[in-house]
Structures are given as C-alpha cells and as structure tokens.
Design a protein around this motif. Structure first.
Motif, short mmCIF file in Angstrom:
data_model
loop_
_atom_site.label_atom_id
_atom_site.label_comp_id
_atom_site.label_asym_id
_atom_site.label_seq_id
_atom_site.Cartn_x
_atom_site.Cartn_y
_atom_site.Cartn_z
N MET A 97 28.86 24.02 26.64
CA MET A 97 29.40 22.67 26.84
C MET A 97 30.88 22.71 27.23
O MET A 97 31.35 21.90 28.01
N LEU A 98 31.59 23.68 26.65
CA LEU A 98 33.01 23.81 26.99
C LEU A 98 33.19 24.11 28.47
O LEU A 98 34.11 23.59 29.12
N ALA A 99 32.30 24.94 29.01
CA ALA A 99 32.38 25.27 30.44
C ALA A 99 32.20 24.02 31.29
O ALA A 99 32.89 23.84 32.31
N LYS A 100 31.31 23.14 30.89
CA LYS A 100 31.09 21.89 31.63
C LYS A 100 32.32 20.98 31.54
O LYS A 100 32.70 20.34 32.53
N LEU A 101 32.92 20.93 30.37
CA LEU A 101 34.14 20.13 30.20
C LEU A 101 35.27 20.66 31.07
O LEU A 101 36.01 19.89 31.69
N LEU A 102 35.42 21.98 31.11
CA LEU A 102 36.45 22.60 31.94
C LEU A 102 36.21 22.31 33.41
O LEU A 102 37.15 21.98 34.16
N LYS A 103 34.97 22.43 33.84
CA LYS A 103 34.63 22.16 35.24
C LYS A 103 34.96 20.72 35.61
O LYS A 103 35.55 20.44 36.66
N TYR A 104 34.61 19.79 34.73
CA TYR A 104 34.90 18.37 34.99
C TYR A 104 36.40 18.13 35.03
O TYR A 104 36.90 17.39 35.89
N GLU A 105 37.14 18.76 34.11
CA GLU A 105 38.59 18.55 34.04
C GLU A 105 39.29 19.10 35.26
O GLU A 105 40.22 18.47 35.81
N PHE A 106 38.89 20.28 35.71
CA PHE A 106 39.49 20.85 36.92
C PHE A 106 39.22 19.97 38.13
O PHE A 106 40.10 19.77 38.99
N LYS A 107 38.02 19.42 38.23
CA LYS A 107 37.70 18.53 39.35
C LYS A 107 38.53 17.26 39.29
O LYS A 107 39.08 16.80 40.31
N ALA A 108 38.63 16.68 38.10
CA ALA A 108 39.36 15.42 37.95
C ALA A 108 40.84 15.57 38.26
O ALA A 108 41.45 14.71 38.91
N THR A 109 41.44 16.66 37.81
CA THR A 109 42.86 16.87 38.07
C THR A 109 43.11 17.40 39.48
O THR A 109 44.13 17.06 40.10
N GLY A 110 42.19 18.20 39.98
CA GLY A 110 42.36 18.75 41.33
C GLY A 110 42.34 17.69 42.41
O GLY A 110 43.01 17.84 43.44
N ARG A 111 41.61 16.61 42.18
CA ARG A 111 41.57 15.52 43.17
C ARG A 111 42.94 14.92 43.41
O ARG A 111 43.22 14.40 44.50
N THR A 112 43.80 14.99 42.41
CA THR A 112 45.16 14.45 42.55
C THR A 112 46.15 15.51 42.98
O THR A 112 46.97 15.30 43.88
N LEU A 113 46.08 16.70 42.35
CA LEU A 113 47.11 17.71 42.56
C LEU A 113 46.97 18.47 43.87
O LEU A 113 47.98 18.79 44.50
N LEU A 114 45.76 18.80 44.29
CA LEU A 114 45.59 19.58 45.52
C LEU A 114 46.15 18.87 46.75
O LEU A 114 46.85 19.50 47.57
N PRO A 115 45.89 17.56 46.93
CA PRO A 115 46.53 16.87 48.07
C PRO A 115 48.06 16.87 47.98
O PRO A 115 48.74 16.97 49.01
N VAL A 116 48.60 16.77 46.77
CA VAL A 116 50.06 16.81 46.60
C VAL A 116 50.61 18.16 47.02
O VAL A 116 51.64 18.24 47.70
N TYR A 117 49.92 19.24 46.66
CA TYR A 117 50.34 20.57 47.08
C TYR A 117 50.30 20.71 48.60
O TYR A 117 51.19 21.31 49.21
N ALA A 118 49.24 20.16 49.21
CA ALA A 118 49.10 20.25 50.66
C ALA A 118 50.26 19.53 51.36
O ALA A 118 50.82 20.03 52.34
#
Length: 272
Positions: free
Chosen positions: A1-22
C-alpha cells in the motif's frame, strides 16, 4: 500500500513541479542566448538589446525564485491538506498506518527538494557555460574523481556514499521538522497555524541549544582536539568518524521528529 501511496504522491506533485522545471531550463537557455550570444540579435539597437536582456534576466530571477517557493509550499501543502485538513478523514480511513502516510509525503518531498536544488544549479550552469566549458567541466569532474580514488581508494567511495546519506538525512530533517510542527499545531482547538509556527520556532531553538550543549561537552572532553590531531596527521579514519557521527546525530533527531508526528497522527489528531 505504501508503494501505491508513493506512486500517487509523485504523480500529484510532478504535475506541478515538472512543468516549472521545464520553464526554468527554457528560460536559462534564453538568458544564455541573449546575454552570452548577443550577436544573435545584431539587427537590434544596442539600447533595445540591453532592455531585452534586462527583462529576460529579471524573468529568469522570478522563475528561479518561483521554483523554490512552489516546491516548499507544495510539499508543505500536501502534508497539511491531505493529513491534517478535511482530506485527512479519507486518508486516515485507508488501510495504512500513520507512519506510512508520513513516509508517502516525506520521500517525495526529499527527492523533489533535492531535484529543485539540482535544477537551480543546472540552470545557473547553463547560463554561464558554453559547449566548450561543459566539455571542460566533465573532464575536470572525471579527473577529480579519478584522483580521489587514486589517493584514497575505497575510502573515497565510502566518503561519497556517506556524503550522499548526510545530504538526504539533512533534507529529511528540515522537512520532518515542518511536519512535526504542523502536527503539534493541529492538536490545538483554534489558531492552529499560529501554534504550528510557534512549535517550529520552539523546536529550532531547542535543537540549536542541544547542538551547542553537545559541542561544549565535546570541547570540554577534548574530543575536538583529538580528532583535530588525527586530521593533521592525515588519518583518513577521522573523516569517516566525523561523517558517521554527523549522520547518526541527524538520524536520531529525524527519528524523534518522525516518531512525534506519527504519535500525534495516531493518538492526538484533531481534524475538527
């Protein structure tokens, strides 16, 4: 379950941070083009080119500041909103333990924070370096690693490994201090943000006092002088001792912070 939480968290934060990095990297390339290769715009008047360069540099400064602010606010908001506000009713009904919820926020927060620092440094390097400078950088970096291993052998590799652990542990320490402060603040019935800020200041003062007290004890016992003499004698073991003691101390503090946040989420959480 922790792996699923981590996957969801990375997706949720990446949607904001990756475009900012670009955007940051794109602006760095634009600054490099206009400042270091001004002749590209030789059809522009000198005064107009100067204004263009100033505007682009100011925009770059705003963006690099935005990267830092967005990273900090987003990672704090993810913990605050998901675990301490209304969304906490859902998160705490999942078949996971409180420590897993904390880990699901902590691991992405540490990695994104380090990546943000790396992207900021990379953007500065892009601005100040051309292709020739990049080639020299990688050549010098490879030479430095080669010399490190020639001089110290396996100790050089161990030092790099210890340094990486220290960096990750230190970043986790900063984030966990925020988490436990927010958790402490939300045990209050009102003015929780104010209490969280007060808790953060109090923890900072206590941490500084304990560090200073331990430093004075070590100085009184002559520990600093002992290790100093070893270092002067070119004893490589002293480097490992210092690194391992530093890592152990920070990990101990991290355990206290993590345990405190876990206890509050498990026993004292007040979502009302």
């Amino acid at each position: 379950m922790l792996a699923k939480l981590l996957k969801y968290e990375f997706k949720a934060t990446g949607r904001t941070l990756l475009p900012v990095y670009a955007v940051l990297i794109a602006m760095s390339l634009l600054v490099n083009l206009t400042v270091n290769h001004g002749n590209t715009f030789n059809n522009l008047d000198d005064s107009l080119l100067g204004i263009l360069q100033m505007v682009i540099i100011l925009a770059y400064g705003c963006i690099i500041g935005m990267v830092c602010i967005v990273t900090v606010l987003l990672l704090i908001q993810r913990f605050y909103k998901n675990l301490l506000r209304d969304e906490g009713y859902l998160m705490h009904t999942l078949p996971v333990k409180p420590w897993q919820n904390i880990m699901a926020k902590l691991v992405p927060a540490v990695l994104w924070s380090l990546l943000s620092l790396f992207m900021a440094m990379l953007s500065v390097m892009i601005i100040g370096m051309d292709l020739h400078a990049w080639a020299e950088f990688f050549r010098d970096f490879g030479y430095m690693l080669n010399r490190l291993f020639q001089e110290f052998g396996i100790h050089g590799l161990l030092f790099i490994f210890e340094l990486l652990i220290l960096v990750f542990a230190s970043m986790a320490n900063e984030i966990l201090q925020v988490y436990v402060s927010l958790a402490v603040g939300h045990t209050a019935n009102n003015r929780r943000i104010l209490w969280s800020v007060a808790a953060y200041i109090g923890i900072t003062i206590a941490f500084s006092f304990i560090t200073m007290l331990l430093g004075n004890i070590c100085n009184t016992l002559g520990i600093f002088q002992y290790f100093g003499n070893m270092f002067i004698g070119h004893n490589i073991a002293v480097v490992h001792y210092v690194m391992l003691v530093s890592i152990a101390f920070i990990m101990l503090v991290n355990t206290v912070f993590f345990g405190g946040a876990n206890y509050i989420l498990k026993r004292k959480l007040n979502l009302e």
